[in-house]
Design an enzyme around this catalytic site. Structure first.
Site, short mmCIF file in Angstrom:
data_model
loop_
_atom_site.label_atom_id
_atom_site.label_comp_id
_atom_site.label_asym_id
_atom_site.label_seq_id
_atom_site.Cartn_x
_atom_site.Cartn_y
_atom_site.Cartn_z
N ALA A 116 0.81 -1.23 -0.05
CA ALA A 116 -0.03 -0.21 -0.01
C ALA A 116 1.03 1.23 -0.04
O ALA A 116 0.35 2.29 -0.57
CB ALA A 116 -1.11 -0.10 1.30
N SER B 111 -2.93 -4.10 0.35
CA SER B 111 -1.80 -4.44 0.72
C SER B 111 -1.94 -5.97 1.17
O SER B 111 -3.05 -6.22 2.05
CB SER B 111 -1.48 -3.55 1.87
OG SER B 111 -0.12 -4.11 2.00
N ALA B 112 -1.28 -7.00 0.59
CA ALA B 112 -1.60 -8.42 0.85
C ALA B 112 -1.36 -8.62 2.22
O ALA B 112 -2.28 -9.54 2.67
CB ALA B 112 -0.55 -9.27 0.13
N HIS B 113 -0.48 -8.10 3.13
CA HIS B 113 -0.43 -8.65 4.33
C HIS B 113 -1.39 -8.33 5.51
O HIS B 113 -1.26 -8.68 6.53
CB HIS B 113 1.23 -8.30 4.92
CG HIS B 113 1.22 -7.01 5.18
ND1 HIS B 113 1.44 -6.42 6.61
CD2 HIS B 113 1.24 -5.71 4.45
CE1 HIS B 113 1.65 -5.13 6.53
NE2 HIS B 113 1.52 -4.83 5.25
N GLN C 288 -7.33 -1.76 4.66
CA GLN C 288 -8.11 -2.13 5.98
C GLN C 288 -9.44 -2.63 5.63
O GLN C 288 -9.97 -3.72 6.49
CB GLN C 288 -8.01 -1.10 7.21
CG GLN C 288 -6.93 -0.65 7.47
CD GLN C 288 -6.01 -1.72 8.36
OE1 GLN C 288 -6.68 -2.78 8.59
NE2 GLN C 288 -4.77 -1.57 8.51
N CYS D 291 2.12 2.31 11.96
CA CYS D 291 3.23 3.29 11.25
C CYS D 291 3.61 4.20 12.03
O CYS D 291 4.49 4.98 11.78
CB CYS D 291 2.67 3.37 9.97
SG CYS D 291 1.93 1.93 8.96
N1 PMP Z 1 -2.66 2.26 4.36
C1 PMP Z 1 -3.49 1.81 5.21
C2 PMP Z 1 -4.86 2.34 5.64
C3 PMP Z 1 -2.86 0.85 6.32
O1 PMP Z 1 -3.35 0.46 7.34
C4 PMP Z 1 -1.46 0.55 5.93
C5 PMP Z 1 -0.77 -0.32 6.77
N2 PMP Z 1 -0.69 0.11 8.21
C6 PMP Z 1 -0.86 1.10 5.03
C7 PMP Z 1 -1.46 2.02 4.01
C8 PMP Z 1 0.66 0.75 4.41
O2 PMP Z 1 0.75 -0.64 4.10
P1 PMP Z 1 2.03 -1.38 3.79
O3 PMP Z 1 2.70 -1.21 5.01
O4 PMP Z 1 1.65 -2.75 3.33
O5 PMP Z 1 2.67 -0.45 2.64
#
Ligand code: PMP
Length: 371
Positions: A70, A188-190, A169, A311
């Site tokens: 993402a 985002s896959a994870h 999400q 994050c």
């Molecule tokens: N967007 C949202 C709404 C998220 O919750 C997250 C992960 N916390 C991200 C973006 C970023 O995803 P990634 O760490 O897989 O790049």
């Protein structure tokens, strides 16, 4: 007992995704761009994964670009907008949208007292600001509050403005079959049982402007670099599995947890409680004690929770949502986020509530919280 309550940060690899990854890695590890037969098969498999993902999210396969997740998708999108572009983004976007948008002319869309963007506010701001793009996430990563992205997408279509939703999400937790109505979608896959480092960006059908990683001709010239087909296969398989389980998800377990907590902690503030929310998420302001104290003591008891979004973890008062709702710095220090997953049981939720009560007693006694 499964004490993992941080699924909004990341999920364990789903067994179906693991199997798909192993199969793809063993059988179709060839470079999809090479010209011999085995490579051609890998390329076909990759395109079939793209088709399957397209049908899960209601978007034509050719709109999908596979990325590393993402964060890359969000950065890629904003990087392709002209420098002078005005963009409307909600006040509760993930840092990967907020920071990526910063190099453009950003106008923030406020949220209401429930932490939700109101479509009428978007309409008014479009008329006032004439933006090139509106970006409102589908479900918030901290509070779980669902945003009216379908309505906003319709408004944007009507007004001739491009609309992006970060659905990181939402995907895997709720029906995603209408997401294709948005011009741009981030995934985002994870976050739904796939591997880390894999995701996608959906673009409008006739979009000629994006070429965000330069090099070879992969992904239609939009994102160069050998495709990570095993991770992509695992991601699509995970989303298929999650989608087939959607009828089994229930917010009752989460709500029972909140009731049990309220019986012990009377003034418990649950953020966005009166808004529709993800079935797995509770963002709450504890009645006393800093969130890191709660987190470390729960961790010693085998429970993994969060102080907001992973994050921005480690930063005091880091909740974007609670800040947007105008909380005091003191309240911000008491925010904790619980997020369950497909494997979480009623017993796990009850054990978590019991651990909260134990930790509270411990903290009130001034204890260091040994196991
Ligand atoms: N967007 C949202 C709404 C998220 O919750 C997250 C992960 N916390 C991200 C973006 C970023 O995803 P990634 O760490 O897989 O790049």
């Amino acid at each position: 007992m499964n004490g993992y309550f941080d699924h909004n940060a990341t999920t364990p690899l789903h067994p179906t995704a693991r199997e798909a990854w192993l199969r793809a890695s063993e059988k179709h590890w060839h470079n999809p761009s090479s010209l011999y037969r085995d490579a051609g098969i890998a390329s076909q498999q990759l395109e079939s994964a793209r088709e399957r993902l397209g049908s899960l999210i209601g978007a034509e396969a050719e709109r999908i670009v596979f990325t590393s997740g993402a964060t890359e998708s969000n950065n890629a999108l904003f990087a392709t907008l002209p420098r002078e572009a005005v963009v409307l983004i909600s006040a509760i976007e993930h840092p990967s949208v907020r920071e990526a948008a910063r190099s453009r002319s950003v106008v923030e869309i406020p949220v209401n007292a429930d932490g939700v963007v109101e479509p009428d506010t978007v309409k008014t701001l479009i008329a006032a600001e004439n933006p090139a793009l509106v970006s409102v996430m589908a479900a918030n990563n901290e509070s779980g509050a669902l945003q009216p992205w379908r309505e906003i997408a319709a408004i944007c279509r009507e007004q001739g403005v491009l609309f992006h939703t970060d659905a990181a999400q939402w995907l895997g937790k709720l029906d995603s079959s209408h997401l294709g109505e948005c011009d741009f979608i981030t995934g985002s896959a994870h976050k739904f049982g796939g591997t880390k480092g894999c995701g996608f960006l959906v673009l409008p059908k006739e979009d000629s402007r994006l070429g965000f990683i330069r090099g070879g001709p992969q992904e239609n010239g939009r994102r160069a670099g050998t495709e990570n087909y095993p991770a992509i296969e695992a991601m699509v398989t995970a989303l298929e599995t999650m989608t087939s389980h959607l009828d089994k998800v229930q917010s009752q377990l989460r709500d029972d947890f909140v009731s049990t907590m309220r019986a012990h902690f009377a003034p418990l503030r649950v953020i966005s409680e009166s808004a529709p929310r993800l079935w797995n998420t509770v963002l709450m302001v504890m009645p006393a004690h800093d969130n890191l104290k709660w987190l470390t003591r729960l961790s010693r008891r085998g429970f993994s929770i969060s102080t907001g979004s992973a994050c921005s973890s480690g930063k005091e008062g880091s909740s974007v949502v609670v800040t947007a709702l105008g909380a005091s710095p003191e309240e911000l220090k008491r925010v904790v986020r619980i997020s369950s997953g497909w494997e979480t049981t009623a017993e796990d939720w009850q054990a978590l509530a019991a651990a909260f009560v134990e930790v509270f007693d411990d903290l009130n006694r001034g204890g260091r919280g040994t196991v």
